[in-house]
Design a protein around this motif. Structure first.
Motif, PDB file in Angstrom:
ATOM      1  N   GLN A  78      20.916   3.592 -26.560  1.00 13.45           N
ATOM      2  CA  GLN A  78      21.622   4.861 -26.762  1.00 13.45           C
ATOM      3  C   GLN A  78      22.425   5.288 -25.541  1.00 13.45           C
ATOM      4  N   TYR A  79      21.837   5.109 -24.351  1.00 13.24           N
ATOM      5  CA  TYR A  79      22.460   5.659 -23.143  1.00 13.24           C
ATOM      6  C   TYR A  79      23.095   4.605 -22.232  1.00 13.24           C
ATOM      7  N   GLY A  80      22.870   3.329 -22.497  1.00 16.11           N
ATOM      8  CA  GLY A  80      23.589   2.288 -21.778  1.00 16.11           C
ATOM      9  C   GLY A  80      23.032   1.878 -20.438  1.00 16.11           C
ATOM     10  N   PHE A  81      21.771   2.153 -20.151  1.00 18.21           N
ATOM     11  CA  PHE A  81      21.189   1.710 -18.889  1.00 18.21           C
ATOM     12  C   PHE A  81      20.453   0.380 -19.085  1.00 18.21           C
ATOM     13  N   ILE A  82      20.212  -0.331 -18.003  1.00 20.20           N
ATOM     14  CA  ILE A  82      19.453  -1.584 -18.013  1.00 20.20           C
ATOM     15  C   ILE A  82      18.001  -1.280 -17.650  1.00 20.20           C
ATOM     16  N   VAL A  83      17.074  -2.020 -18.251  1.00 21.21           N
ATOM     17  CA  VAL A  83      15.658  -1.885 -17.914  1.00 21.21           C
ATOM     18  C   VAL A  83      15.128  -3.223 -17.405  1.00 21.21           C
ATOM     19  N   ILE A  84      14.493  -3.192 -16.258  1.00 13.53           N
ATOM     20  CA  ILE A  84      13.730  -4.345 -15.761  1.00 13.53           C
ATOM     21  C   ILE A  84      12.255  -4.072 -16.007  1.00 13.53           C
ATOM     22  N   TYR A  85      11.590  -5.042 -16.655  1.00 10.16           N
ATOM     23  CA  TYR A  85      10.149  -4.968 -16.872  1.00 10.16           C
ATOM     24  C   TYR A  85       9.495  -6.066 -16.030  1.00 10.16           C
ATOM     25  N   PRO A  86       9.010  -5.745 -14.828  1.00 10.92           N
ATOM     26  CA  PRO A  86       8.312  -6.764 -14.036  1.00 10.92           C
ATOM     27  C   PRO A  86       6.985  -7.134 -14.691  1.00 10.92           C
ATOM     28  N   ASN A  87       6.535  -8.351 -14.419  1.00  9.38           N
ATOM     29  CA  ASN A  87       5.256  -8.832 -14.944  1.00  9.38           C
ATOM     30  C   ASN A  87       4.340  -9.166 -13.771  1.00  9.38           C
ATOM     31  N   ALA A  88       3.192  -8.502 -13.675  1.00  9.99           N
ATOM     32  CA  ALA A  88       2.288  -8.694 -12.531  1.00  9.99           C
ATOM     33  C   ALA A  88       1.712 -10.105 -12.524  1.00  9.99           C
ATOM     34  N   PRO A  89       1.651 -10.744 -11.359  1.00 11.67           N
ATOM     35  CA  PRO A  89       1.126 -12.113 -11.281  1.00 11.67           C
ATOM     36  C   PRO A  89      -0.383 -12.189 -11.268  1.00 11.67           C
ATOM     37  N   ASP A  90      -1.075 -11.092 -11.005  1.00 14.65           N
ATOM     38  CA  ASP A  90      -2.539 -11.086 -10.969  1.00 14.65           C
ATOM     39  C   ASP A  90      -3.099 -11.454 -12.336  1.00 14.65           C
ATOM     40  N   SER A  91      -4.196 -12.197 -12.361  1.00 10.07           N
ATOM     41  CA  SER A  91      -4.773 -12.663 -13.627  1.00 10.07           C
ATOM     42  C   SER A  91      -5.229 -11.512 -14.511  1.00 10.07           C
ATOM     43  N   GLY A  92      -5.569 -10.368 -13.905  1.00  9.81           N
ATOM     44  CA  GLY A  92      -5.970  -9.205 -14.682  1.00  9.81           C
ATOM     45  C   GLY A  92      -4.822  -8.293 -15.045  1.00  9.81           C
ATOM     46  N   GLY A  93      -3.626  -8.664 -14.626  1.00  9.88           N
ATOM     47  CA  GLY A  93      -2.456  -7.866 -14.958  1.00  9.88           C
ATOM     48  C   GLY A  93      -2.276  -6.626 -14.109  1.00  9.88           C
ATOM     49  N   CYS A  94      -3.014  -6.513 -13.005  1.00 11.65           N
ATOM     50  CA  CYS A  94      -2.879  -5.348 -12.122  1.00 11.65           C
ATOM     51  C   CYS A  94      -1.884  -5.648 -10.998  1.00 11.65           C
ATOM     52  N   TRP A  95      -1.303  -4.574 -10.465  1.00 14.19           N
ATOM     53  CA  TRP A  95      -0.335  -4.718  -9.381  1.00 14.19           C
ATOM     54  C   TRP A  95      -1.013  -4.672  -8.019  1.00 14.19           C
ATOM     55  N   ASP A  96      -0.443  -5.407  -7.071  1.00 16.18           N
ATOM     56  CA  ASP A  96      -0.889  -5.344  -5.680  1.00 16.18           C
ATOM     57  C   ASP A  96      -0.361  -4.045  -5.069  1.00 16.18           C
ATOM     58  N   VAL A  97      -1.251  -3.051  -4.951  1.00 10.99           N
ATOM     59  CA  VAL A  97      -0.874  -1.788  -4.318  1.00 10.99           C
ATOM     60  C   VAL A  97      -1.766  -1.523  -3.099  1.00 10.99           C
ATOM     61  N   HIS A  98      -2.415  -2.591  -2.606  1.00 12.51           N
ATOM     62  CA  HIS A  98      -3.416  -2.408  -1.568  1.00 12.51           C
ATOM     63  C   HIS A  98      -3.151  -3.179  -0.286  1.00 12.51           C
ATOM     64  N   THR A  99      -2.343  -4.237  -0.313  1.00 14.52           N
ATOM     65  CA  THR A  99      -2.144  -5.032   0.897  1.00 14.52           C
ATOM     66  C   THR A  99      -1.107  -4.386   1.807  1.00 14.52           C
ATOM     67  N   ASN A 100      -1.226  -4.677   3.097  1.00 13.55           N
ATOM     68  CA  ASN A 100      -0.248  -4.161   4.060  1.00 13.55           C
ATOM     69  C   ASN A 100       1.152  -4.675   3.738  1.00 13.55           C
ATOM     70  N   ALA A 101       1.221  -5.908   3.229  1.00 12.02           N
ATOM     71  CA  ALA A 101       2.532  -6.487   2.909  1.00 12.02           C
ATOM     72  C   ALA A 101       3.232  -5.692   1.822  1.00 12.02           C
ATOM     73  N   THR A 102       2.538  -5.408   0.734  1.00 17.39           N
ATOM     74  CA  THR A 102       3.187  -4.703  -0.378  1.00 17.39           C
ATOM     75  C   THR A 102       3.522  -3.263  -0.021  1.00 17.39           C
ATOM     76  N   LEU A 103       2.759  -2.678   0.916  1.00 15.71           N
ATOM     77  CA  LEU A 103       2.984  -1.293   1.312  1.00 15.71           C
ATOM     78  C   LEU A 103       4.069  -1.141   2.372  1.00 15.71           C
TER      79      LEU A 103
END
Length: 348
Positions: A78-103
């Protein structure tokens, strides 16, 4: 444990879409040390300037699940924007929000892979660098927080559904029970300093941030909502007392507080994990649409509260006290009213 706690999330994400086009996988899009998957939805007709939304799934979820389980692709048609849907690599499907690198800006982790996707979309699809946004649910909401802190140069706004403050999982394994249960309490300055540490030396504008949380969330406890308020009001140098607070907005039992133009906090009475995605409100926050949130509201300058009957008892997880609260202070047996902070006490 985390997978068991979050397995039902797929049921909480609203309605499958009927988008006109298919989700397409993209590879070789740039630095991606943890092998995050990149999936893109491009509508047939693109807006100019061209916005981009990064939509991030919950634990146990996938890019495909967030594509089919939310309405962003339909709205892109409807509005013409693009959507990116990233896919988490963790086997449980959770995102890395805890390592110093990702932060940390450009240091690695899942966040760098997502940042590379944004940079690729700007250079390859012609996305306007001033119209890039992020949103997500649960673990995806946590990653939205991470991106706001580590990559303020890439994003103009974020909207997080049932997450935790930036850096709350820092130094843990994939799951942090202390943070999840609302036991990580910091001063506004400490929370703000964590965000500023995500990109040392950065002095540019910060993306505005909106976050949603339910008062009955027993996976990521509602104390995280109040810690988010501390964090982001400090980042923007504004008071923790809201400028406005509207009740029954956008739904009955919701309370929508604004802390100036850059911080919105929405608390959902009796809602657990997770708060259902409100795509129309997210697009309005991002400036892609100009529609309002739609509810009849009353405006005050009191802190965000949840309503309870003036008499009778308050149910489990309901609010039972705090500055500005006028409802019952008696909890239904066997629960007792416990203070979370000066603005919020809860029947636990």
């Amino acid at each position: 444990m985390i997978l068991k706690a979050l397995t039902t999330l797929a049921l909480a994400v609203a309605g499958a879409n009927a988008a006109a086009n298919q989700l397409q996988q993209v590879t070789n899009f740039g630095s991606n040390p943890t092998n995050v998957g990149m999936y893109v939805y491009k509508p047939t007709k693109l807006a100019s300037p061209l916005p981009l939304i990064v939509g991030m799934h919950y634990c146990t979820g996938t890019a495909q699940a967030y594509f089919t389980g939310t309405q962003y692709a339909n709205l892109a048609d409807q509005y013409g924007f693009i959507v990116i849907y990233p896919n988490a690599p963790d086997s449980g499907g959770c995102w890395d929000v805890h390592t110093n690198a990702t932060l940390t800006h450009n240091a690695g982790g899942d966040s760098l892979g997502i940042a590379s996707m944004v940079r690729y979309a700007i250079s390859t699809y012609g996305v306007d660098a001033n119209h890039v946004f992020a949103t997500g649910t649960s673990s995806g909401a946590m990653m939205t927080n991470v991106l706001m802190g580590a990559y303020p140069d890439l994003f103009q706004a974020g909207s997080a559904f049932s997450g935790v403050p930036y850096g709350c999982f820092e130094g843990s394994d994939m799951w942090n029970s202390q943070c999840a249960e609302g036991l990580v309490i910091k001063t506004p300055q400490e929370w703000g300093d964590l965000v500023r540490s995500g990109y040392p030396g950065y002095t540019g504008p910060r993306p505005k941030f909106q976050f949603w949380h339910g008062t009955a969330d027993t996976t990521l406890y509602p104390q995280n909502f109040w810690e988010d308020i501390k964090q982001w009001t400090n980042v923007f140098g504004v008071s923790q007392t809201p400028v406005t607070n509207t009740t029954n907005d956008p739904l009955p039992g919701y309370s929508w507080a604004t802390f100036g133009p850059n911080v919105d906090a929405i608390l959902a009475q009796g809602v657990g994990h997770t708060v259902p995605v409100r795509e129309s409100d997210v697009l309005n926050w991002f400036g892609i649409t100009n529609s309002g949130s739609g509810g009849t509201t009353t405006t005050s300058t009191a802190p965000p509260t949840t309503s309870s009957p003036a008499s009778g008892t308050v149910a489990h997880y309901g609010q039972c006290g705090g500055i500005g609260y006028t409802g019952s202070t008696v909890c239904a047996a066997p629960y007792t009213c416990q203070v979370s902070n000066s603005y919020y006490s809860q029947c636990l």
